[in-house]
Design an enzyme around this catalytic site. Sequence first.
Site, PDB file in Angstrom:
ATOM      1  N   TRP A 115      -4.664  -4.603  -1.589  1.00  0.00           N
ATOM      2  CA  TRP A 115      -3.297  -4.347  -2.043  1.00  0.00           C
ATOM      3  C   TRP A 115      -2.620  -5.580  -2.624  1.00  0.00           C
ATOM      4  O   TRP A 115      -1.906  -5.500  -3.625  1.00  0.00           O
ATOM      5  CB  TRP A 115      -2.462  -3.718  -0.921  1.00  0.00           C
ATOM      6  CG  TRP A 115      -2.929  -2.307  -0.662  1.00  0.00           C
ATOM      7  CD1 TRP A 115      -3.521  -1.845   0.473  1.00  0.00           C
ATOM      8  CD2 TRP A 115      -2.893  -1.196  -1.578  1.00  0.00           C
ATOM      9  NE1 TRP A 115      -3.854  -0.518   0.318  1.00  0.00           N
ATOM     10  CE2 TRP A 115      -3.481  -0.092  -0.919  1.00  0.00           C
ATOM     11  CE3 TRP A 115      -2.427  -1.031  -2.884  1.00  0.00           C
ATOM     12  CZ2 TRP A 115      -3.609   1.155  -1.523  1.00  0.00           C
ATOM     13  CZ3 TRP A 115      -2.553   0.220  -3.485  1.00  0.00           C
ATOM     14  CH2 TRP A 115      -3.140   1.292  -2.804  1.00  0.00           C
ATOM     15  N   ASP A 185       4.990  -6.865   1.281  1.00  0.00           N
ATOM     16  CA  ASP A 185       4.625  -5.450   1.269  1.00  0.00           C
ATOM     17  C   ASP A 185       4.308  -5.065   2.713  1.00  0.00           C
ATOM     18  O   ASP A 185       3.322  -5.525   3.280  1.00  0.00           O
ATOM     19  CB  ASP A 185       3.397  -5.254   0.358  1.00  0.00           C
ATOM     20  CG  ASP A 185       2.889  -3.810   0.361  1.00  0.00           C
ATOM     21  OD1 ASP A 185       3.421  -2.977   1.129  1.00  0.00           O
ATOM     22  OD2 ASP A 185       1.937  -3.523  -0.410  1.00  0.00           O
ATOM     23  N   LYS A 209       2.791   5.936   5.209  1.00  0.00           N
ATOM     24  CA  LYS A 209       1.927   5.415   6.267  1.00  0.00           C
ATOM     25  C   LYS A 209       2.647   5.521   7.619  1.00  0.00           C
ATOM     26  O   LYS A 209       2.147   6.128   8.540  1.00  0.00           O
ATOM     27  CB  LYS A 209       1.529   3.961   5.989  1.00  0.00           C
ATOM     28  CG  LYS A 209       1.074   3.668   4.540  1.00  0.00           C
ATOM     29  CD  LYS A 209      -0.285   4.212   4.213  1.00  0.00           C
ATOM     30  CE  LYS A 209      -0.678   4.231   2.744  1.00  0.00           C
ATOM     31  NZ  LYS A 209      -0.708   3.012   1.997  1.00  0.00           N
TER      32      LYS A 209
HETATM   33  C1  LIG Z   1      -0.839   2.551   0.540  1.00  0.00           C
HETATM   34  C2  LIG Z   1      -0.404   1.200   0.202  1.00  0.00           C
HETATM   35  C3  LIG Z   1       0.113   0.878  -1.066  1.00  0.00           C
HETATM   36  C4  LIG Z   1       0.187   1.881  -2.193  1.00  0.00           C
HETATM   37  O1  LIG Z   1       1.134   2.861  -1.927  1.00  0.00           O
HETATM   38  P1  LIG Z   1       1.511   3.948  -3.037  1.00  0.00           P
HETATM   39  O2  LIG Z   1       2.712   4.583  -2.439  1.00  0.00           O
HETATM   40  O3  LIG Z   1       0.343   4.857  -3.162  1.00  0.00           O
HETATM   41  O4  LIG Z   1       1.806   3.254  -4.303  1.00  0.00           O
HETATM   42  C5  LIG Z   1       0.540  -0.420  -1.291  1.00  0.00           C
HETATM   43  N1  LIG Z   1       0.472  -1.355  -0.335  1.00  0.00           N
HETATM   44  C6  LIG Z   1      -0.027  -1.096   0.893  1.00  0.00           C
HETATM   45  C7  LIG Z   1      -0.076  -2.164   1.918  1.00  0.00           C
HETATM   46  C8  LIG Z   1      -0.482   0.189   1.190  1.00  0.00           C
HETATM   47  O5  LIG Z   1      -0.970   0.466   2.412  1.00  0.00           O
END
Ligand SMILES: *Cc1c(COP(=O)(O)O)cnc(C)c1O
Length: 373
Positions: A115, A185, A209
């Site tokens: 990511w 993030d 998540k």
């Molecule tokens: C799942 C995830 C993303 C991407 O998320 P989207 O909503 O599909 O764009 C980005 N960063 C992390 C850490 C993730 O777990």
Amino acid sequence: MTYKSLHKLSAEQGGDVYNFGAGPAMLPAAVMQRARDEFIDWRGTGVSVMELGHRTKEFIAIAEQAEVDLRDLLKIPTNFTVLFMQGGATSQFSMVPLNLTAAGDSVDYLHTGLWSGKAKDEAGRYCQVNVAASSEDTGFTLIPATDRWQLDPQARYVYFTDNETVHGVEFQLTPDTGDVPLVADMTSNILSRPIDFSRYGLIFAGAQKNLGPAGLTVVIVREDLLDQARVDTPCLYNYAFNAKSQSMANTPPTYIWYMAGLVLQWVKAEGGIPVMEQRARLRSAKLYRAIDASGFYHNPVAPDARSRMNIPFSLTDDSLNETFLKEAMEHGLLALAGHRSVGGMRASLYNAMPETGVDKLIEFLTSFERRYG
Ligand SMILES: *Cc1c(COP(=O)(O)O)cnc(C)c1O
């Protein structure tokens, strides 16, 4: 066997089904039940939340309550603005540089997995990206030691991925970046431990998540960073523009916002962040102990960088993978396949995962090893 038939099966047998998917992920059973009860007629209004106009006083109350609860749970200081946005976490990979840099500016990225890799590649389209530290040469199995980070004091921000969902690597410390704003993030570990906001400039998290269904992204941004976007930033990608309209510049994903609100209320009712943190530690420690004790399963991540949320593991014999997944599913243990980029298995243990789910998984790991190991 499909998820649907499994749910039916498990209900008939009085058994339970546990979803270890990385996202969209399982939601707390209590939240699902409440959403079901309110689905058709929300509190006597005669309509579902998804049929309410986003500017009605009913929906605005739902939206505001979600923010109040998020602020309360995470102790978000008043000099931070909370935005409820769309586009997923991935859209933040471009919004962050568009809002925080001018062309030619330099930014620091810590590259610790899939990511952060995607985020740095996207930022590279807008500004000068300096990879201040990388664990790529180890296959993303550790967090590079802080004394080897090459942070640039002139960088406009330092970016990192607090929990790498695919590689199962989680920061155990908050990077110290001095006066340079820190951007994180936290998509896959928000609401699982306290956040010291005095150390951050901006935090974002896609909802699917640990926060609710897919379709919503929470951005928590310090006020002095709010209004610096480049002039050609699309208005819906401009943080200040979204702040001015209370995240309702256009129609927001109202139902998802409501669902995230229910999740926040559930976290509160369960005892808040300290309880979520304690459970996360307990769940993950149990599973790591079982994996490490076996000679059959293997987790490659350095012990001091292991994620409490996503636990990748492999079988000593890859040719057993399909059998493993099929039998796991028959035992009500769903979505254990690893990310397509790394293969193997992955168990995601978000806030909604009860400890009994981990116990059932460990029982299955043991019996599978006994039969095939
Ligand atoms: C799942 C995830 C993303 C991407 O998320 P989207 O909503 O599909 O764009 C980005 N960063 C992390 C850490 C993730 O777990």
